[in-house]
Design a protein around this motif. Structure first.
Motif, PDB file in Angstrom:
ATOM      1  N   ASN A   1       0.818  -1.206   0.000  1.00 55.32           N
ATOM      2  CA  ASN A   1       0.000   0.000   0.000  1.00 55.32           C
ATOM      3  C   ASN A   1       0.856   1.262   0.000  1.00 55.32           C
ATOM      4  O   ASN A   1       0.609   2.213  -0.729  1.00 55.32           O
ATOM      5  CB  ASN A   1      -0.877  -0.001   1.252  1.00 55.32           C
ATOM      6  N   ALA A   2       1.882   1.207   0.856  1.00 56.17           N
ATOM      7  CA  ALA A   2       2.703   2.404   1.007  1.00 56.17           C
ATOM      8  C   ALA A   2       3.585   2.633  -0.208  1.00 56.17           C
ATOM      9  O   ALA A   2       4.232   3.665  -0.302  1.00 56.17           O
ATOM     10  CB  ALA A   2       3.560   2.282   2.255  1.00 56.17           C
ATOM     11  N   ASP A   3       3.643   1.689  -1.106  1.00 53.77           N
ATOM     12  CA  ASP A   3       4.473   1.869  -2.287  1.00 53.77           C
ATOM     13  C   ASP A   3       3.804   2.759  -3.323  1.00 53.77           C
ATOM     14  O   ASP A   3       4.415   3.121  -4.322  1.00 53.77           O
ATOM     15  CB  ASP A   3       4.828   0.518  -2.906  1.00 53.77           C
ATOM     16  N   THR A   4       2.558   3.079  -3.100  1.00 53.71           N
ATOM     17  CA  THR A   4       1.913   4.070  -3.953  1.00 53.71           C
ATOM     18  C   THR A   4       1.976   5.400  -3.228  1.00 53.71           C
ATOM     19  O   THR A   4       1.543   5.499  -2.088  1.00 53.71           O
ATOM     20  CB  THR A   4       0.449   3.695  -4.191  1.00 53.71           C
ATOM     21  N   MET A   5       2.538   6.358  -3.908  1.00 50.64           N
ATOM     22  CA  MET A   5       2.702   7.629  -3.218  1.00 50.64           C
ATOM     23  C   MET A   5       1.356   8.330  -3.097  1.00 50.64           C
ATOM     24  O   MET A   5       0.568   8.347  -4.037  1.00 50.64           O
ATOM     25  CB  MET A   5       3.676   8.516  -3.989  1.00 50.64           C
ATOM     26  N   ASP A   6       1.141   8.880  -1.920  1.00 46.24           N
ATOM     27  CA  ASP A   6      -0.150   9.492  -1.649  1.00 46.24           C
ATOM     28  C   ASP A   6      -0.121  10.949  -2.084  1.00 46.24           C
ATOM     29  O   ASP A   6       0.101  11.848  -1.291  1.00 46.24           O
ATOM     30  CB  ASP A   6      -0.436   9.372  -0.149  1.00 46.24           C
ATOM     31  N   ILE A   7      -0.342  11.161  -3.362  1.00 46.41           N
ATOM     32  CA  ILE A   7      -0.195  12.537  -3.824  1.00 46.41           C
ATOM     33  C   ILE A   7      -1.361  13.409  -3.400  1.00 46.41           C
ATOM     34  O   ILE A   7      -1.251  14.618  -3.379  1.00 46.41           O
ATOM     35  CB  ILE A   7      -0.013  12.618  -5.350  1.00 46.41           C
TER      36      ILE A   7
ATOM     37  N   ALA B   1      11.356  12.667  -3.575  1.00 47.82           N
ATOM     38  CA  ALA B   1      12.655  12.165  -3.128  1.00 47.82           C
ATOM     39  C   ALA B   1      12.543  11.589  -1.726  1.00 47.82           C
ATOM     40  O   ALA B   1      13.105  10.533  -1.422  1.00 47.82           O
ATOM     41  CB  ALA B   1      13.680  13.289  -3.159  1.00 47.82           C
ATOM     42  N   LYS B   2      11.770  12.264  -0.893  1.00 47.00           N
ATOM     43  CA  LYS B   2      11.625  11.811   0.487  1.00 47.00           C
ATOM     44  C   LYS B   2      10.919  10.451   0.525  1.00 47.00           C
ATOM     45  O   LYS B   2      11.302   9.552   1.269  1.00 47.00           O
ATOM     46  CB  LYS B   2      10.799  12.850   1.228  1.00 47.00           C
ATOM     47  N   TRP B   3       9.921  10.359  -0.314  1.00 49.48           N
ATOM     48  CA  TRP B   3       9.168   9.117  -0.365  1.00 49.48           C
ATOM     49  C   TRP B   3      10.061   7.985  -0.871  1.00 49.48           C
ATOM     50  O   TRP B   3      10.023   6.861  -0.380  1.00 49.48           O
ATOM     51  CB  TRP B   3       7.968   9.343  -1.289  1.00 49.48           C
TER      52      TRP B   3
ATOM     53  N   VAL C   1      13.252   7.793  -0.467  1.00 48.78           N
ATOM     54  CA  VAL C   1      14.143   7.412   0.634  1.00 48.78           C
ATOM     55  C   VAL C   1      13.425   6.464   1.575  1.00 48.78           C
ATOM     56  O   VAL C   1      13.975   5.465   2.017  1.00 48.78           O
ATOM     57  CB  VAL C   1      14.599   8.669   1.400  1.00 48.78           C
ATOM     58  N   GLU C   2      12.186   6.768   1.847  1.00 47.13           N
ATOM     59  CA  GLU C   2      11.432   5.889   2.737  1.00 47.13           C
ATOM     60  C   GLU C   2      11.333   4.486   2.166  1.00 47.13           C
ATOM     61  O   GLU C   2      11.471   3.501   2.875  1.00 47.13           O
ATOM     62  CB  GLU C   2      10.007   6.421   2.913  1.00 47.13           C
ATOM     63  N   ARG C   3      11.090   4.407   0.882  1.00 48.21           N
ATOM     64  CA  ARG C   3      10.828   3.102   0.287  1.00 48.21           C
ATOM     65  C   ARG C   3      12.100   2.361  -0.031  1.00 48.21           C
ATOM     66  O   ARG C   3      12.120   1.143   0.026  1.00 48.21           O
ATOM     67  CB  ARG C   3       9.991   3.242  -0.983  1.00 48.21           C
ATOM     68  N   THR C   4      13.142   3.050  -0.432  1.00 53.82           N
ATOM     69  CA  THR C   4      14.299   2.331  -0.959  1.00 53.82           C
ATOM     70  C   THR C   4      15.585   2.594  -0.218  1.00 53.82           C
ATOM     71  O   THR C   4      16.597   1.976  -0.523  1.00 53.82           O
ATOM     72  CB  THR C   4      14.551   2.736  -2.419  1.00 53.82           C
ATOM     73  N   ASP C   5      15.613   3.528   0.685  1.00 53.51           N
ATOM     74  CA  ASP C   5      16.857   3.900   1.367  1.00 53.51           C
ATOM     75  C   ASP C   5      17.872   4.556   0.453  1.00 53.51           C
ATOM     76  O   ASP C   5      19.044   4.600   0.784  1.00 53.51           O
ATOM     77  CB  ASP C   5      17.536   2.700   2.037  1.00 53.51           C
ATOM     78  N   ILE C   6      17.457   4.968  -0.704  1.00 53.49           N
ATOM     79  CA  ILE C   6      18.407   5.665  -1.560  1.00 53.49           C
ATOM     80  C   ILE C   6      18.168   7.148  -1.416  1.00 53.49           C
ATOM     81  O   ILE C   6      17.073   7.640  -1.683  1.00 53.49           O
ATOM     82  CB  ILE C   6      18.254   5.234  -3.024  1.00 53.49           C
ATOM     83  N   GLN C   7      19.195   7.810  -0.964  1.00 56.22           N
ATOM     84  CA  GLN C   7      19.074   9.241  -0.699  1.00 56.22           C
ATOM     85  C   GLN C   7      19.265  10.001  -2.001  1.00 56.22           C
ATOM     86  O   GLN C   7      20.271   9.835  -2.679  1.00 56.22           O
ATOM     87  CB  GLN C   7      20.139   9.649   0.318  1.00 56.22           C
ATOM     88  N   ILE C   8      18.304  10.800  -2.342  1.00 56.39           N
ATOM     89  CA  ILE C   8      18.453  11.632  -3.536  1.00 56.39           C
ATOM     90  C   ILE C   8      18.393  13.072  -3.114  1.00 56.39           C
ATOM     91  O   ILE C   8      17.435  13.489  -2.468  1.00 56.39           O
ATOM     92  CB  ILE C   8      17.337  11.357  -4.553  1.00 56.39           C
TER      93      ILE C   8
END
Lengths: 327, 793
Positions: free
Chosen positions: A143-149, A160-162, A164-171
């Motif tokens: 569920n959380a993998d769909t961004m709540d726009i 970018a923040k989202w 980071v939450e999902r993948t741990d990749i900092q952009i």
């Protein structure tokens, strides 16, 4: 977000494309796929997927990379304004990632357009656009993998923040600097400079105190009537409640409407005008009758508008005991 | 707007008139001081002589330490109780001016054998300094305009709420003395610009030194004065006076300001101070050019100016950019940056945006804090611009910049207030000077009227009289350099004409105008008193509620809780309370201690600089109990304190501020805390049964609503009805595992919980898979023989 008005209702009879008829290209190994994706990303940061590519690169397993896909409808006949904004922001994120230090082949950005991959939309049961979905390396999107726009919007920073939450990749979002503001400023300066140059023989107007005075007074009125608050908070112009009544004045002391600030600005200006008229009347020369009229007008302006201001203030303060002329 | 009366009267008359006018000035200033002092005492009279909030309390503690141990020990003091567990090096992290001021007052009084406790000095310091502010405002306005305007300004600033808000008795904070330093520095600066003497410039830099030692707002001075100089240069008003005063002021001010440990090398290394250095260089450039101008032909000079100017501007610009990139010059810090780019803080620094002082200002707050002044000061500004001269440029710039900053941040209303008082003083005195001038009939009317009015009103009514007497005395209060011949001409003509056709407007209108103006000023005075009494005088630990009949009820829950804490907890107990955005609980527990002399360490106090630390507490509050317990043990917390307003409908409680904690926690721990979890699916923040499960199980929720589900407030509402949020809470029956309720105050406003020690609670069942038997790999090296052990002698 008030956005996503252009929710595309997808018609559930999609052309059964030749997908099934087409031969399934099972052939790619994971390494090959990663290689292909990397190559494509090198060409452009946001990949365009159609149904086939989507199947190849996203639906297939195993994967060791995440894919963030924006589902959108960019075709002009769809008339999706929001999609365009979303696409710009998304591209910013993708580019920031592409040219950043942390660039790796663990994360890819892609876009699926409704007109190119409508069966993907069908497969994921999407009927609005734009939608951002993150496809994790393992398992299905949760569920959380769909961004709540609806709630957080789709500014590049939030995307970018989202991520980071999902993948741990900092952009770190790097926006291409917006030159339009600078450009406007340069033009403005140019105009002013040209104007000054043209009138270089007659710069008297720069010493015109009335002009400078007016400018500063206007600035003061704008600030003391809370225009800066309006600029930062963006309140509504006026408020309409359910019964259709229009409120011009915000009920509490914490808020204000844009129209209200204009009222206050006018009241303040009228009071100042009253003060100035009074002073001028008392000190002025010229015929006494005119000065008398000036004085009376100034007095009326001062007292009436100040009491109006006070009564507006009173409506916003609970238990404020004082008033002048009117309640 | 009379600025220079002509000296025509005979000398003998001058002596007596000057004596009277200086007596009046003295009396008015004294009354302003007394009125300002008295109106700041509401809190002390209603409650007790205590220090109000957290910051003042810390300042007080530092002062007490300094008085006890001496200044040098104070500079080296490491306070392990503040910013627990890090501790705080106090000497290097405070502006010591405040402590030094009250410390030296204490010292002097003790030399005179007046034994005053240092706490009383601290409590009453700000009200006393408000009187000094009034006096320095008088002098500043007198330099800028006239003595009459100065008296108006002094009286305004003595009671204006925008300044009272930061200087009531018991708010022992930097701003209280800093506004005095600010006004005094400006006065000396104006004086030095007018005279061009090194003496005044040195005095200005000394006063600036005091300001630097007192408040971080000194940056405002060190940018405003160069701006003044710069604008004067642009206007072609360069003079040797300006050159002398600015160069002296800048160099000395720079060296002085670097003596403060907290400031250190900032004045040459941060962007905030670069403008001053740039103007300093520019000053020399202009000076050199002026000099060269005498020796060159016109065309040579022109090309020199153009090429030299362009080249040097380019060099300076490049140098600054390179130094910034190389790291020698720090870029603008976040707080300052947010003043320019107003959306900056909201996105990047939630902790700054969360502080209610850093919000933009509504028109309501402007009017609330300044009342009639906000509507009239533009008139003063108008006349100042109309009759501009060197030093009035300064007040124009001051007004414009301050009004901008006040619009961006509520907190900076404080810097706007003095200039608004000055300009309104100019406007009112200009008006009344003209309308009261006529003859003695109206004057007497006024003074009769005065005698029936209250003391604070009387103060105002003195002014017209004064203004008048000043006019009569013909004392020259104008500037050394009268601006332009036209202005003087106009003034003279006006006086002349005024005496000839004195009833140009007619006595009726004159008296009506005078009465209306006096009414306005009276309204201002009562407004100030009302605001001071109602809004700015609650010590923020005492809540007052008003019944329908206007009676005041005092909810003393905070002090009740603090008293309980001070009586029932160990001396070194650590209490975790949430930091607060407004001012309520960052008071922390220190409050009670100012009376009881006992200390509690508060985990998070107003340390807005140390983000990660606050985030950790925020994380504890927003996690579930188990996770929070781990954090709390890691932080070594004994008690947790929450503010809960659901019973009495107090809206400033922790649940309402909870989202800020979540946001700040999310900033540092994005993996564990997610703001979206605390909203319902529709994006609402609800505490009832539809609220998100994360919210209903987080520590803050549980601590706030523990046992609340059993409480039925009245017959109309169901049990567990939260009056603040008008909802029945969603999670009613739960037990606390790791904490126990220690104390709840009468109106449930403060709830204190004790963190249990590990052996005190029934540990929750550990899944079988996770159970670990203590490692069998350990083999005792003791042989059977030695197992018995023996005692070595």
């Amino acid at each position: 977000m008030k956005a996503i008005k252009c929710g595309l209702i997808i018609l559930f009879f999609t052309l059964l494309q030749n997908v099934h008829g087409q031969q399934r290209r099972q052939g790619y190994t994971m390494a090959e796929r990663v290689q292909q994706l990397t190559d494509m990303t090198n060409k452009r940061a946001v990949l365009r997927f159609n149904a086939n590519k989507f199947r190849d690169f996203v639906k297939s397993s195993p994967r060791n990379y995440s894919v963030v896909i924006m589902f959108t409808a960019m075709a002009p006949q769809r008339q999706c304004q929001v999609c365009r904004h979303a696409s710009d922001e998304f591209t910013i994120v993708a580019n920031s990632f592409r040219y950043s230090q942390s660039y790796s082949n663990k994360l890819f950005f892609a876009v699926v357009d409704f007109d190119e991959g409508s069966d993907v939309f069908q497969m994921l049961r999407l009927n609005t656009a734009p939608v951002f979905i993150h496809f994790p390396p393992k398992g299905k999107p949760k569920n959380a993998d769909t961004m709540d726009i609806q709630r957080i919007g789709f500014a590049a920073e939030t995307i970018a923040k989202w991520i980071v939450e999902r993948t741990d990749i900092q952009i770190r979002v790097f926006r291409p600097p917006n030159y339009s503001g600078t450009f406007a400023l340069v033009i403005l300066f140019g105009i002013v400079a040209a104007f000054l140059y043209l009138r270089r023989n007659n710069l008297e107007f720069l010493y015109n105190k009335t002009m400078w005075g007016m400018g500063s007074l206007f600035f003061c009125f704008a600030m003391t009537s809370g225009q800066m608050w309006n600029h930062i908070r963006g309140p509504p112009f006026i408020h309409k409640n359910q019964n259709g009544q229009i409120a011009y004045i915000h009920g509490s002391s914490q808020g204000q409407f844009v129209f209200e600030t204009y009222i206050v600005m006018v009241l303040n200006a009228a009071i100042v005008l009253g003060m100035i008229l009074l002073t001028e009347a008392a000190r002025g020369k010229g015929d006494p009758k005119k000065r008398k009229i000036f004085a009376v007008v100034g007095l009326l302006l001062l007292s009436i508008f100040f009491s109006l201001l006070l009564s507006v203030f009173r409506t916003k303060t609970q238990g404020y005991p004082y008033s002048f002329l009117f309640k | 707007m009379v600025q220079a009366g002509s000296k025509k009267s005979p000398i003998s008359k001058i002596n007596s008139k000057a004596g009277i006018s200086s007596l009046i000035i003295f009396v008015v200033l004294l009354l302003a001081w007394i009125a300002g002092f008295a109106s700041r005492l509401f809190a002390v009279i209603r409650f007790e002589s205590i220090i109000h909030e957290f910051d003042p309390w810390f300042n007080y503690r530092a002062t007490a330490y300094m008085v006890k141990h001496g200044f040098y020990n104070f500079l080296n003091w490491f306070d392990e109780r503040a910013w627990y567990p890090l501790g705080r090096i106090v000497g290097g992290t405070v502006y010591p001016g405040l402590m030094l001021t009250s410390g030296s007052i204490h010292y002097i009084l003790h030399l005179l054998h007046i034994n005053v406790h240092i706490r009383d000095i601290c409590v009453f310091l700000a009200p006393v300094f408000s009187g000094l502010t009034a006096i320095s405002t008088y002098f500043l306005t007198k330099e800028l305009w006239s003595a009459g305007a100065g008296l108006f300004a002094a009286c305004f600033i003595a009671i204006v709420p925008g300044y009272i808000s930061r200087s009531v008795a018991g708010s022992y904070d930097n701003e209280g003395i800093a506004i005095f330093a600010l006004q005094f520095t400006y006065f000396l600066w104006i004086k030095s610009v007018k005279t061009g003497s090194v003496f005044w410039a040195v005095a200005a830099s000394l006063s600036y030194f005091y300001m630097v030692s007192a408040w971080g707002g000194y940056v405002f001075i060190i940018n405003l004065i160069p701006l003044h100089v710069f604008v004067l240069l642009l206007m072609g008003r360069y003079s040797n006076r300006l050159f002398t005063s600015y160069t002296t002021f800048y160099i000395l001010g720079l060296i002085f300001s670097m003596q403060i440990p907290l400031v250190g090398f900032q004045p040459i290394r941060t962007s905030e101070h670069m403008a001053a250095a740039g103007v300093f260089a520019l000053m020399f450039a202009v000076g050199i050019l002026r000099y060269l101008q005498n020796m060159m032909t016109k065309s040579e000079f022109k090309s020199l100016v153009i090429f030299g100017g362009l080249a040097s501007a380019g060099v300076v610009f490049l140098a600054v950019v390179i130094l910034t990139y190389a790291g020698y010059v720090a870029p603008w810090s976040g707080r300052f940056y947010s003043l320019w780019d107003t959306g900056y803080a909201k996105i990047h620094i939630p902790i700054i945006a969360s502080v209610s002082e850093h919000q933009p200002t509504t028109w309501f707050s402007f009017f609330f804090d300044l009342h009639v002044l906000v509507a009239t000061f533009p008139a003063g500004l108008w006349y100042v611009i109309k009759n501009i001269n060197d030093e009035r440029v300064f007040v124009v710039l001051y007004a414009l910049s301050a009004v901008y900053f006040a619009g961006v941040m509520v907190r900076l209303m404080l810097t706007l207030t003095p200039v608004v008082c000055i300009l309104s003083g100019i406007a009112f005195s200009g008006l009344l000077e003209l309308f009261l001038r006529e003859d003695d009939v109206y004057h007497n009317e006024d003074s009769e009227e005065e005698e029936h009015s209250t003391p604070s009103k009387r103060l105002y009514d003195k002014l017209p009289k004064e203004a008048k007497s000043k006019l009569k005395s013909g004392k020259s209060v104008g500037n050394v350099k009268t601006p332009t011949p036209q202005v003087v001409g106009r003034v003279q003509k006006m006086k002349h004409e005024q005496s000839k056709e004195s009833d140009g407007i007619g006595p009726n209108i004159r008296s009506v105008v005078t009465v209306v103006i006096l009414l306005l000023l009276m309204l201002f005075a009562v407004h100030c008193t009302w605001v001071t009494s109602n809004a700015y005088s609650s010590p923020s630990i005492v809540l007052a509620s008003y019944g329908s009949d206007g009676s005041r009820q005092i909810l003393d829950d905070f002090r009740e809780a603090y008293f309980w804490l001070s009586q029932n907890t160990d001396d070194d107990a650590r209490v975790m309370s949430c930091f607060s955005n407004s001012c309520c609980i960052r008071v922390g527990l220190r409050l009670s201690n100012s009376r009881n002399g006992r200390n509690r360490t508060t985990l998070v106090d107003n340390n807005t600089w140390n983000n990660s630390h606050i985030a950790l507490v925020g994380k504890a509050m927003s996690s579930n109990e188990t996770a929070a317990y781990e954090i709390m043990t890691a932080l070594d917390v004994d008690y947790v304190l929450v503010i809960f307003g659901g019973v009495i409908g107090y809206s400033g409680d922790d649940i309402n501020k909870f989202l800020w904690m979540v946001r700040i926690a999310e900033g540092e721990h994005p993996k564990d805390i997610r703001e979206s979890d605390y909203f319902t699916e529709h994006g609402e923040f609800r505490v009832d049964s539809e609220g998100s499960p994360t919210l209903l199980n987080c520590l803050m929720y549980k601590l706030s609503y523990y046992r609340f589900g059993e409480l039925k407030l009245d017959y109309r509402t169901p049990a567990g009805f939260d009056r603040t949020r008008n909802a029945v809470i969603g999670n009613k029956d739960f037990q606390l595992t790791y904490l126990e309720e220690a104390y709840t105050t009468e109106h449930w406003l403060v709830r204190v919980y004790r963190v249990k020690k590990p052996d005190e609670f029934n540990r929750p069942r550990i899944p079988v898979a996770n159970r670990v038997v203590k490692s069998p790999s350990f083999v005792s090296k003791k042989s059977t023989k030695r197992k018995k052990g023996f005692h070595k002698e």
